[in-house]
Enzyme design. Structure first.
Site, mmCIF file in Angstrom:
data_model
loop_
_atom_site.group_PDB
_atom_site.id
_atom_site.type_symbol
_atom_site.label_atom_id
_atom_site.label_comp_id
_atom_site.label_asym_id
_atom_site.label_seq_id
_atom_site.Cartn_x
_atom_site.Cartn_y
_atom_site.Cartn_z
ATOM 1 N N ASP A 342 0.861 -1.178 0.000
ATOM 2 C CA ASP A 342 0.000 0.000 0.000
ATOM 3 C C ASP A 342 0.902 1.235 0.000
ATOM 4 O O ASP A 342 2.090 1.146 0.330
ATOM 5 C CB ASP A 342 -0.896 -0.035 1.241
ATOM 6 C CG ASP A 342 -1.705 1.237 1.417
ATOM 7 O OD1 ASP A 342 -2.321 1.674 0.424
ATOM 8 O OD2 ASP A 342 -1.697 1.791 2.520
ATOM 9 N N ASP A 561 -2.253 -0.745 5.863
ATOM 10 C CA ASP A 561 -2.569 -0.199 7.186
ATOM 11 C C ASP A 561 -4.025 0.204 7.371
ATOM 12 O O ASP A 561 -4.471 0.385 8.498
ATOM 13 C CB ASP A 561 -1.699 1.031 7.467
ATOM 14 C CG ASP A 561 -2.116 2.230 6.639
ATOM 15 O OD1 ASP A 561 -2.273 3.321 7.202
ATOM 16 O OD2 ASP A 561 -2.293 2.078 5.417
ATOM 17 N N ASP A 565 -7.420 -1.652 3.070
ATOM 18 C CA ASP A 565 -6.443 -2.715 2.811
ATOM 19 C C ASP A 565 -6.865 -4.054 3.411
ATOM 20 O O ASP A 565 -6.293 -5.095 3.067
ATOM 21 C CB ASP A 565 -5.074 -2.340 3.398
ATOM 22 C CG ASP A 565 -4.508 -1.076 2.793
ATOM 23 O OD1 ASP A 565 -4.590 -0.929 1.559
ATOM 24 O OD2 ASP A 565 -3.986 -0.233 3.548
#
Length: 675
Positions: A342, A561, A565
């Site tokens: 990410d 995080d 996600d």
């Protein structure tokens, strides 16, 4: 002159507003935890009594209670499996523990019971906590919304009663209650929960908004386009649950062969007992030989050969800020051969920071109107520009405003008092600073009101910054552009080195999966050395990207995080979450957590896992050699029972000590070097 801010150590990132109220199952609310705790306490009371020479009547009943409290659940589970015509390791361990007690090794059997009971309790707790977070995610969406009626009146209704086509009013600071499209108004919406974007997104007529996101300072009229059960936030919940249910079952290496080994051992034990009887041997001798065979051939040493290296690696990683949730996860970490990362809050700090200061100096006062403003080119230093912008933005709560004020404070600048402060959603702020009107906001909106050479130069600087992936902020004094600020989410210091290390470990470069805009994603990817960039993704798009790699035969590690996600973390072979700013759902869904947000620990823990797997193989070889030798001795000759127990326990001690080598600091240092 233009400047780029020098990177300074960043303060701890504040949690982003994408976490739901916590609904955490208490540890002792789980029966597995209560039974495991009781067994552990009883064992810890009995052990010192036995070791200090207390009479058997003092510690014997305590061990018996340990067997009962810690062993009845796995025994019952094993019997249920046996009814389904399968033989699992739970029942085998209970039989082995009872066998050890039968030949006088009561403490060894009790220790085995405690280990298994504790393992079962941890698994039950992890499952319950994940379910808590999935349910808590729904709390991100508000329970009520303001619906506008045809006659212009308002009514407060539960969000689940909103229907497609309804019009709802979103006041400043409210969470949006339904997925829909803006009919009227302008505002900025923090939609990090859905897309992971670090900055609020300007919304005006025709733009889409999502349930659970946070409205800014403007009011919006939104037409509902999806039922509550079909909203993006509801689909995230469904995706996490589905991925968790359909994810391939995880097993330790030794558990993959437990069925065949267990069945083979039971059959062999019965044969060792029955065959001599068929040839006229005494029942007592045959029973003793069979009992000895069961002890020396039992998988206790094999199980302990597997667990100490993995548990030692878990403890070592924990000391260095990596929480690995189970031995299975530690084993799986070493299997990964692909990585998906990410962007916001993972490779970056997740907080906007001022990166560039561009005063518009050297202009001709007769050409651009600066003379009338009372501002000279001497005022247009980088510090002067930043001080003006920070003074005007100081009353604002916008993330960009906080970034500007923080930059001024970092430089130790004194801020003048702002008066007559006003804020216009999607445009910017205006305030009176030292008698001058200072406007700070979006260049595209502010420059529409002015012209001239300075405005053209300001537009060129803003375009340059935006092309580089930064957010441009224009500063005007009395209607004249005086400078442009560049703001961006700052890269973590160890991001580039982590990407390089993960590429070396897995043999393939990581993939960047982000909901942010393609321009910002491409800029960051270029800085860290990632070439495969997939931007503008919603949570389901991230899951699809991970599944594509898994179908291609890769075992993918996903590092993220946020709430957005979580589905990808659940679907991946191994999910790792950033701990400091991570959402509750991400932390509970992930298999491991980077507690201190140190990216460099990710390749280190992967390398440590691979080293632990090599220790497991070493221990299995040692255990199999001991077991084979003792079994052959028992079958070919007569192996005295005490000697069989000694050999069995000796092999257990050897493999246990070998595994404990991973507790040393040198093991982590070596893993950091390899990673």
């Amino acid at each position: 002159m233009p400047t780029t801010l020098i990177e300074r150590p960043a303060p701890s990132a504040a949690p982003r507003p994408d976490t739901a109220p916590r609904r955490r199952t208490r540890v002792f609310a789980l029966p597995e935890a209560r039974w495991a705790a009781a067994a552990t306490v009883l064992f810890l009371i009995a052990l010192p009594l036995q070791l200090t020479g207390a009479p058997a009547w003092a510690w014997g009943p305590l061990y018996a209670l340990t067997y009962a409290t810690g062993g009845w659940e796995p025994a019952w589970a094993g019997l249920r499996a046996l009814r389904e015509k399968t033989l699992d390791v739970d029942l085998l361990m209970i039989v082995a523990a009872l066998g050890a007690a039968a030949v006088g090794q009561v403490m060894d059997g009790a220790l085995l019971i405690v280990i298994f009971a504790t393992s079962g309790a941890l698994e039950a707790l992890a499952t319950a906590r994940t379910a808590d977070s999935v349910r808590g995610l729904l709390d991100l969406a508000p329970t009520t919304a303001t619906r506008l009626l045809d006659d212009g009146l308002e009514e407060n209704v539960p969000t689940e009663r909103l229907a497609v086509g309804d019009t709802v009013l979103m006041r400043p600071g409210e969470r949006i209650g339904a997925d829909g499209r803006v009919l009227d108004g302008a505002s900025e919406v923090d939609q990090a929960t859905i897309t992971g974007e670090p900055l609020p997104v300007a919304k005006e007529v025709g733009d889409e908004v999502f349930a659970g996101t946070l409205n800014g300072t403007g009011a919006l009229r939104v037409k509902v386009e999806r039922d509550a059960s079909d909203s993006v936030i509801a689909r995230i919940v469904a995706m996490v649950e589905e991925a968790s249910e359909t994810k391939a079952p995880t097993q330790l290496f030794i558990e993959k062969v437990e069925q065949r080994y267990s069945i083979g051992m039971v059959i062999a034990t019965l044969a060792v007992f029955a065959v001599p009887l068929a040839f006229g041997a005494a029942v007592t001798g045959s029973l003793l030989r069979a009992m000895t065979f069961m002890i020396v051939a039992s998988p206790c040493a094999v199980v302990l050969a597997t667990m100490p290296p993995l548990l030692s690696a878990i403890a070592n990683a924990g000391r260095h800020g990596v929480l690995v949730k189970s031995a299975v996860v530690m084993e799986r970490l070493g299997q990964v051969d692909g990585v998906a990362l990410d962007k916001t809050g993972t490779l970056t700090e997740g907080m906007p920071r001022v990166t560039d200061l561009r005063p518009l100096t050297g202009s001709d006062p007769t050409d651009d109107g600066l003379t009338g403003s009372g501002l000279t080119t001497d005022d247009l230093t980088t510090d002067g520009l930043l001080a003006l912008a920070a003074a005007a933005e100081h009353p604002s709560e916008h993330p960009l405003a906080r970034a500007i004020v923080d930059a001024a404070r970092t430089r130790g600048l004194a801020l003048a008092t702002a008066e007559n402060f006003t804020s216009a959603p999607g445009i910017g702020v205006t305030a009176t600073v030292d008698g001058r009107t200072v406007a700070v906001g979006a260049p595209a909106r502010l420059l529409n009101r002015t012209g001239g050479a300075v405005a053209a130069r300001a537009a060129a600087v803003a375009t340059e910054l935006e092309t580089g992936g930064r957010t441009a902020v224009l500063v005007e004094v009395d209607g004249v552009p005086v400078g442009v600020l560049g703001i961006a989410d700052r890269l973590r210091p160890d991001a580039a080195a982590t990407v390089t290390a993960l590429t070396a470990l897995t043999g393939t470069a990581p993939v960047l999966l982000t909901g942010d805009n393609p321009r910002a994603a491409a800029r960051l990817a270029a800085e860290v050395g990632i070439t495969d960039v997939r931007a503008g993704l919603l949570p389901q798009d991230k899951v699809t990207a991970v599944q594509e790699q898994e179908r291609a035969g890769r075992k993918v590690l996903v590092l993220g995080d946020g709430v957005n996600d979580a589905p990808a973390l659940a679907a991946a072979h191994t999910g790792v979450a950033m701990g400091r700013a991570g959402s509750d759902l991400a932390l509970e869904t992930a298999d491991a957590v980077i507690v201190r947000d140190e990216l460099a620990t990710v390749p280190a823990v992967v390398a440590l896992s691979r080293r632990a797997r090599s220790f497991v193989v070493q221990n299995l070889v040692i255990a199999s050699v001991f077991i084979s030798a003792l079994v052959v001795w028992d079958l070919v000759a007569t192996l005295p029972l005490p000697l069989g127990v000694l050999g069995h326990e000796g092999s257990t001690v050897i493999v246990g000590l070998n595994g404990l080598r991973l507790l040393r600091e040198a093991a982590w240092t070596r893993a950091r070097a390899e990673g």
